[in-house]
Design an enzyme around this catalytic site. Structure first.
Site, PDB file in Angstrom:
ATOM      1  N   SER A 185       0.819  -1.101   0.041  1.00 39.13           N
ATOM      2  CA  SER A 185      -0.218   0.059   0.286  1.00 39.13           C
ATOM      3  C   SER A 185       0.972   1.627   0.037  1.00 39.13           C
ATOM      4  O   SER A 185       1.366   1.546  -0.614  1.00 39.13           O
ATOM      5  CB  SER A 185      -0.945  -0.326   1.219  1.00 39.13           C
ATOM      6  OG  SER A 185      -2.058   1.147   0.814  1.00 39.13           O
ATOM      7  N   ASP A 234      -8.668  -3.713  -6.344  1.00 39.16           N
ATOM      8  CA  ASP A 234      -8.248  -3.410  -5.180  1.00 39.16           C
ATOM      9  C   ASP A 234      -8.904  -2.133  -4.786  1.00 39.16           C
ATOM     10  O   ASP A 234      -8.747  -1.380  -5.600  1.00 39.16           O
ATOM     11  CB  ASP A 234      -6.613  -3.374  -5.358  1.00 39.16           C
ATOM     12  CG  ASP A 234      -5.744  -3.260  -4.037  1.00 39.16           C
ATOM     13  OD1 ASP A 234      -6.813  -2.319  -2.349  1.00 39.16           O
ATOM     14  OD2 ASP A 234      -5.163  -3.268  -3.069  1.00 39.16           O
ATOM     15  N   HIS A 275      -7.650  -6.453  -0.773  1.00 34.61           N
ATOM     16  CA  HIS A 275      -5.801  -5.766  -0.379  1.00 34.61           C
ATOM     17  C   HIS A 275      -5.015  -5.991  -0.429  1.00 34.61           C
ATOM     18  O   HIS A 275      -5.542  -6.190   1.050  1.00 34.61           O
ATOM     19  CB  HIS A 275      -6.660  -4.146   0.269  1.00 34.61           C
ATOM     20  CG  HIS A 275      -5.338  -2.703   0.341  1.00 34.61           C
ATOM     21  ND1 HIS A 275      -4.197  -2.941  -0.951  1.00 34.61           N
ATOM     22  CD2 HIS A 275      -4.592  -1.931   1.515  1.00 34.61           C
ATOM     23  CE1 HIS A 275      -3.800  -1.460  -0.520  1.00 34.61           C
ATOM     24  NE2 HIS A 275      -3.869  -1.959   0.716  1.00 34.61           N
TER      25      HIS A 275
END
Length: 505
Positions: free
Chosen positions: A229, A439, A468
């Protein structure tokens, strides 16, 4: 106290791949744009001597089996390397097979604002393959400004912590204007806090420089990296600033080449639209939830519930909060039953399991504001946010009215120590990107933009699944095996690889 959209998104943004959640962001003042630059030197002035870390027990709340901790002093301002110092808290999960150890694997679970001190232990407990654990000392750290490193604060009240770092959903241009006062107040609090001296230096680029200081202190000529991320952007910046000091770089659930800039913030709404059909199909196949017998009907139920709660909140929950909670639960397939039950409780008047503030939310939010607002410049006029909202409310109606609206970065202090780092293809071909196709937090379109920026340096592996986080949490063995093979052998797919969907286990 009313639970807001922002709190749910804050929670989602924090955990990243850590069981199963994360993403987040915020915007900056009117100013003349600067051209991103890439430093041309990898010199590290007055770096720590190798072996200067003193390993010992981890502090209370961060301890885990076999995890050791230490502290590294780094310059506040790398333009003044002998000036004021701050601390970075570091952890290590040492390889139990010294004969197989090939180096260190630095890790970051995302954020910005999230602690990474216990992340090596989380990875080990969550399926990081034994051959990877044997090959590396797994290193975690709290980035500058975060947790047990020298922390930043914005002196946020409990009410402001509940509001989080996302603006409320703007249905009209007037809603954007109404948010200006609150956004300006948060920016002023951060700029007037007792840690305001850290704000110009709490950036992704400086965290990347801290990572290189850590590499030196560990006595390693190179470091390998696993970041997810926001951690994908941190890794991209590190390997851009120090292209010859990275070994094997794995970036998971990728932000675009601008990091958490205004584009990434707005793309969160795109991510929700990409991902929501997976939940709609799940709910439609289970009539016991009563949310609709087709995906289209489930989608209609979402808008009906939001409208109903906007007109009359229930148990402190309004339509904005339902949008946020739904977005958060889209991070993992495993959260779908909880989300469906929550919707059913909203629909039937059942008891709602509302969240509570846990952990140091104030520091999490303050650090996130510092990095996101400090990394790049954001639109500086209300009219620009109004235009963005008008566009995104149509394109991405589930969330676009929030993620395109005004927030504290629009009023951030003008001072910048440097322009954003420009991600390029200069450097060795040693980057592996892994990415889910659907995602919600870091949509595929951003990953593809980062892949283009890297050019021949990177290979992209996509997995036909939602959620995710790919490695090691995801269910797609094709994508996970590609990451394991690269970390343990250095071999990547010869070209970008699309991994087909795999049956749920």
């Amino acid at each position: 106290m009313r639970r807001s959209l922002s709190l749910a998104l804050t929670a989602a943004a924090l955990a990243v791949t850590v069981l199963p959640a994360s993403a987040s962001a915020t915007p900056t003042t009117p100013t003349t744009p600067t051209t991103p630059t890439t430093p041309t030197t990898e010199a590290t002035p007055t770096a720590p001597a190798p072996g200067t870390l003193r390993w010992g027990p981890c502090p209370e709340g961060a301890s885990a089996p076999r995890l050791e901790c230490s502290t590294l002093e780094v310059p506040l301002d790398y333009r003044d390397p002998d000036g004021r110092r701050i601390e970075v808290a570091v952890s290590r999960l040492a390889s139990e097979k010294p004969s197989r150890r090939r180096g260190v694997l630095l890790t970051n679970p995302g954020g910005p604002g999230g602690s990474g001190l216990t992340y090596p232990a989380v990875l080990a407990a969550s399926g990081l393959p034994r051959e990877v654990l044997d090959s590396y000392d797994i290193i975690g750290f709290d980035p500058r400004g975060v947790g047990r490193s020298t922390p930043v604060t914005c002196d946020l009240t409990e009410e402001q912590q509940w509001r989080g770092n996302f603006p409320p959903y703007a249905h009209t241009a007037a809603d954007v204007t109404r948010e200006v006062g609150y956004a300006r107040k948060i920016a002023e609090q951060c700029a007037g806090s007792r840690t305001a001296w850290m704000l110009p230096h709490t950036t992704t680029a400086n965290t990347a420089r801290d990572m290189d200081r850590l590499r030196t202190a560990l006595g390693e000529p190179k470091l390998s990296y696993l970041g997810a991320s926001y951690g994908s952007y941190l890794g991209a910046v590190y390997t851009t600033l120090f292209p010859r000091r990275g070994d094997r770089i794995v970036l998971d659930s990728n932000l675009g080449p601008g990091g958490y800039d205004v584009t990434a913030m707005r793309l969160l709404a795109r991510g929700m639209e990409d991902r929501f059909p997976d939940f709609a199909a799940f709910a439609a196949e289970r009539p016991e939830y009563g949310l609709g017998s087709t995906p289209q009907r489930v989608t209609a139920t979402f808008y009906e519930l939001v409208e109903r709660l906007d007109a009359k909140p229930v148990q402190g929950l309004d339509g904005i909060a339902l949008r946020g909670y739904t977005f958060e639960q889209l991070y993992s397939d495993g959260s779908f039953p909880r989300l469906a039950e929550f919707w059913r409780a909203v629909d039937t008047g059942g008891e709602l399991p509302l969240p509570e503030l846990t952990g140091d939310v104030e520091n999490l939010l303050a650090a996130r504001f510092a990095v996101v607002c400090g990394d790049s410049r954001w639109p500086g006029t209300v009219r620009e946010y109004q235009r963005n909202v008008a566009v995104d409310r149509v394109r991405y109606p589930m969330l676009g009215g929030s993620t395109a609206s005004v927030n504290p970065c629009a009023f951030w202090p003008r001072e910048r120590t440097e322009p954003p780092v420009r991600i390029t293809g200069r450097g060795p071909s040693n980057v592996l990107m892994v990415q889910n196709e659907r995602d919600p937090g870091t949509p595929l379109t951003g990953a593809r933009a980062l892949r283009r920026a890297f050019g021949g340096r990177a290979t992209l592996v996509t997995a036909d699944q939602g959620g995710h986080g790919v490695y090691p949490y995801g269910g797609n063995t094709c994508a996970k095996d590609a990451a394991t093979t690269f970390l343990t052998t250095g071999e990547r797919p010869a070209r970008d690889l699309a991994c087909a969907a795999e049956p749920s286990k």
